[in-house]
Design an enzyme around this catalytic site. Structure first.
Site, short mmCIF file in Angstrom:
data_model
loop_
_atom_site.label_atom_id
_atom_site.label_comp_id
_atom_site.label_asym_id
_atom_site.label_seq_id
_atom_site.Cartn_x
_atom_site.Cartn_y
_atom_site.Cartn_z
N GLU A 112 0.83 -1.20 0.00
CA GLU A 112 0.00 0.00 0.00
C GLU A 112 0.88 1.26 0.00
O GLU A 112 0.50 2.30 0.53
CB GLU A 112 -0.99 0.02 1.18
CG GLU A 112 -2.08 -1.02 1.07
CD GLU A 112 -1.59 -2.44 1.30
OE1 GLU A 112 -1.72 -3.27 0.37
OE2 GLU A 112 -1.06 -2.72 2.40
N ASN A 170 7.31 -9.84 -5.23
CA ASN A 170 6.31 -9.84 -4.17
C ASN A 170 4.94 -10.15 -4.77
O ASN A 170 4.44 -9.38 -5.59
CB ASN A 170 6.26 -8.49 -3.45
CG ASN A 170 5.27 -8.49 -2.30
OD1 ASN A 170 5.51 -9.13 -1.28
ND2 ASN A 170 4.16 -7.79 -2.47
N GLU A 171 4.36 -11.29 -4.36
CA GLU A 171 3.03 -11.68 -4.84
C GLU A 171 2.91 -11.50 -6.36
O GLU A 171 1.93 -10.96 -6.87
CB GLU A 171 1.95 -10.88 -4.12
CG GLU A 171 1.90 -11.14 -2.62
CD GLU A 171 0.80 -10.38 -1.91
OE1 GLU A 171 0.13 -10.96 -1.05
OE2 GLU A 171 0.58 -9.20 -2.24
N GLU A 251 2.28 -13.85 5.00
CA GLU A 251 1.46 -12.70 5.36
C GLU A 251 0.17 -13.20 6.00
O GLU A 251 -0.81 -13.48 5.31
CB GLU A 251 1.12 -11.82 4.14
CG GLU A 251 2.28 -11.02 3.60
CD GLU A 251 1.84 -10.01 2.55
OE1 GLU A 251 0.60 -9.85 2.34
OE2 GLU A 251 2.71 -9.37 1.94
N TYR A 318 -3.63 -0.17 10.35
CA TYR A 318 -3.86 -1.54 9.91
C TYR A 318 -4.59 -2.40 10.94
O TYR A 318 -4.71 -3.62 10.76
CB TYR A 318 -2.52 -2.21 9.54
CG TYR A 318 -2.63 -3.21 8.41
CD1 TYR A 318 -2.67 -2.79 7.08
CD2 TYR A 318 -2.72 -4.58 8.67
CE1 TYR A 318 -2.77 -3.71 6.05
CE2 TYR A 318 -2.83 -5.51 7.64
CZ TYR A 318 -2.86 -5.07 6.33
OH TYR A 318 -2.96 -5.98 5.31
#
Length: 608
Positions: A112, A170-171, A251, A318
């Site tokens: 993000e 990443n992902e 995660e 978060y």
């Protein structure tokens, strides 16, 4: 206490994957990490140490860390690793705190964060295809990683640092391109700069499509998911792409992000703690995303675009276990309780008997004895605490049991009697003033005297220690003494006996024995350094040192206290912990000790 803040010589330090037993190995021992994501770029440098310490005190043994490319190369070719961008300082603080690091250097990180960590100057080439094998993009990536990865390499665990593993991209499976040539290029770059022994891994979402496009041979495949997922089903998916090796949730979502105009995200604390406990009980290594979110200062917030554009708010709280301001929440407390249950199971440590105390005088009393016709007290010997040894010879043959007596109650406070190294028993102030002795004329008699603590109240406060009045054998006053001050604490603080364990020492034994003797053991590191309690079940009376620190006396037979408190900071989470026991009367046949998760201060509290 062993140092944590230095990078040790690499030696045999290794971190690897044991595919045969589906686990990580750290220095050859099974290892499970419990990690939390923390973003140094979202937290003021002045608070880095505070946040890392709170993570450590929660029970985590690792921190997962992104590196945002655009934060360090805002202008092409100009690199900034100072101040709030000082990545190596952050890694050093984590190391000093006792935390390993799972590093995620991108080049894309999502998080993000503005453009997922990619620098906006890439868009000066309007047709560039980021996150693909586009030549312009790859050149920029090459230049960046050629700066970043050499900074990272010294911090790898095998090089003496605290980085256990490194994520590639990443992902990537959630990106439309699915460009395997791009991933192969990154794999080659990471291997070139970090070496073949570094664990490189990928992280992808819990779908077949994401795992298919995001994984690559030579990169260990891990998965991510939150509380809305069945953990067993998700790990089954990881197994389809990584049939052997440790289960890893890279995660595990403790909360979620916020967009402008939406409700603040909330993930239920009980669901988080329950699922964390479930995964840890399965043996999985887990990273909690996030552990502290922090703040999108300045213009660094990202945005999502699915059906419409949605900008991420300034706060990256978060709903994490640590709030945006670093304050512990109820979620943190619940997580801490889960980790304590996992990490504080009783640990049994076997011990090796080193030697009788009386055969160690060259080591613990290197200055030698003071010779005196008459007895001297601790105070006269200028040894105020601990133990002294009084040695003399029997003045005549005593073939029949003959009383050795302190008629004026001069044993201050306990005396352990041996003849020619054979333990006979003890004398004790006020309660046990006579013991029977036999032997030949000239036999060596040792009297080890223990100071049990001076009077702190009342008229008897002038409390001298040692043998403060004559010992009489039959009708003979014993004289011609050799008196040894014993620096046991200093000797053990200097590394003995563990530092010399490979060298055979006179009197070394492999079994328990009667009388004053030293025993040594070792508590292997577990990745945790929690407060714990040491129980010496079946042992009689004595003293314990851990990593050179004197924990105090144990006396379970007399009671009521059954355990000794071991503060977490005395233990190392990454190096073997040396344990030394001085048993004064007699150790059990089974010379093990037990570490428990709670105190036993009453002999009726249990027999664990």
């Amino acid at each position: 206490m062993p140092e944590r803040g230095v990078r040790h010589a690499s030696g045999t330090r290794t971190f690897s994957i044991d595919y045969s037993h589906d686990r990580f190995l750290k220095d050859g021992a099974p290892f499970q990490y419990i990690s939390g994501s923390v973003h140094y770029f979202r937290i003021p440098r002045a608070y880095w140490k505070d946040r890392l310490l709170k993570m450590y005190m929660t029970g985590l043994n690792a921190a997962q860390v992104y590196v945002p490319w655009n934060f360090h190369e805002t202008i092409q070719g100009v690199y900034n690793f100072t101040g709030d961008r000082d990545l190596e300082h952050f890694l050093d603080l984590a190391n000093r705190t006792g935390l390993f690091v799972i590093l995620r250097p991108g080049p894309y990180i999502c998080a993000e964060w503005e453009m997922g960590g990619l620098p906006a100057w890439l868009l000066q080439k309007p047709n560039i295809m980021v996150r693909t094998a586009d030549p312009d993009y790859l050149q920029a990536v090459n230049d960046w990683l050629a700066v970043l990865l050499p900074k990272v390499k010294p911090w790898l665990y095998g090089n003496g640092g605290n980085i256990l593993s490194v994520q590639v991209e990443n992902e990537y499976g959630s990106y439309f391109a699915c460009d395997y040539n791009y991933m192969r290029h990154l794999r080659a770059l990471f291997r070139y700069f970090l070496g073949d022994d570094t664990i490189l891994f990928t992280t992808d979402g819990n779908t077949n499509r994401e795992m298919t496009c995001g994984t690559l041979q030579g990169l260990y495949a891990t998965i991510d998911f939150g509380t809305d997922t069945n953990a067993s089903v998700a790990f089954d998916r990881q197994r389809r792409f990584e049939p052997r090796g440790p289960l890893v949730n890279s995660e595990f979502y403790t909360g979620w992000l916020d967009h402008w105009g939406e409700q603040h995200a909330h993930v239920d604390t009980e669901k988080v703690s329950n699922m964390l406990g479930e995964m840890l009980s399965m043996g999985a290594s887990v990273n909690m995303y996030m552990f502290e979110g922090g703040t999108n200062f300045g213009y660094w917030n990202g945005a999502d675009y699915d059906t419409r554009y949605r900008s991420v708010v300034t706060s990256y709280d978060y709903n994490a276990p640590l709030s945006e301001a670093g304050d512990p929440t109820d979620k943190l407390l619940a997580i801490r309780e889960v980790i304590k249950k996992v990490s504080n199971t009783p640990t049994h440590i076997p011990f090796l008997s080193i030697t009788l105390l009386s055969s160690l005088l060259d080591t613990i009393s290197p200055q030698g004895p003071v010779k005196s016709q008459h007895l001297l007290t601790f105070e006269e010997m200028k040894q105020y605490y601990g133990y002294m040894l009084y040695r003399t010879k029997l003045p005549r043959m005593v073939s029949d049991p003959t009383p050795l007596i302190s008629p004026l109650n001069g044993i201050h406070d306990r005396a352990y009697i041996s003849i020619n190294g054979m333990y006979l028993g003890f004398l004790e102030r006020d309660t046990q003033l006579v013991i029977n002795v036999t032997g030949q004329e000239g036999d060596q008699m040792d009297v080890l005297v223990e100071n049990m603590g001076r009077v702190n109240f009342g008229s008897k406060i002038n409390d001298f220690k040692g043998l403060v009045s004559n010992l009489i054998l039959g009708g003979d006053v014993l004289t011609d003494w050799q008196i040894y001050s014993l620096d046991i604490d200093g000797t053990i603080a200097g590394g003995w006996p563990h530092s010399g364990v490979k060298q055979h020492q006179p009197g070394m034994m492999s079994n328990s024995t009667e009388g004053p003797a030293f025993y040594m053991g070792m508590l292997e590191p577990t990745g945790f350094a929690w407060d714990t309690f040491l129980k010496l079940r079946g042992w009689t009376k004595g003293q314990v040192w851990i990593n050179g620190v004197n924990l105090g006396r144990y006396w379970p037979q007399r009671g009521p206290q059954q355990t000794l408190y071991v503060p977490g900071p005395l233990l190392s989470s990454s190096q073997p912990n040396n344990i030394t026991v001085l048993e004064l009367e007699g150790a059990p046949v089974d010379t093990r000790v037990v570490f428990l998760d709670r105190a036993q201060l009453d002999s009726t509290m249990g027999t664990s």
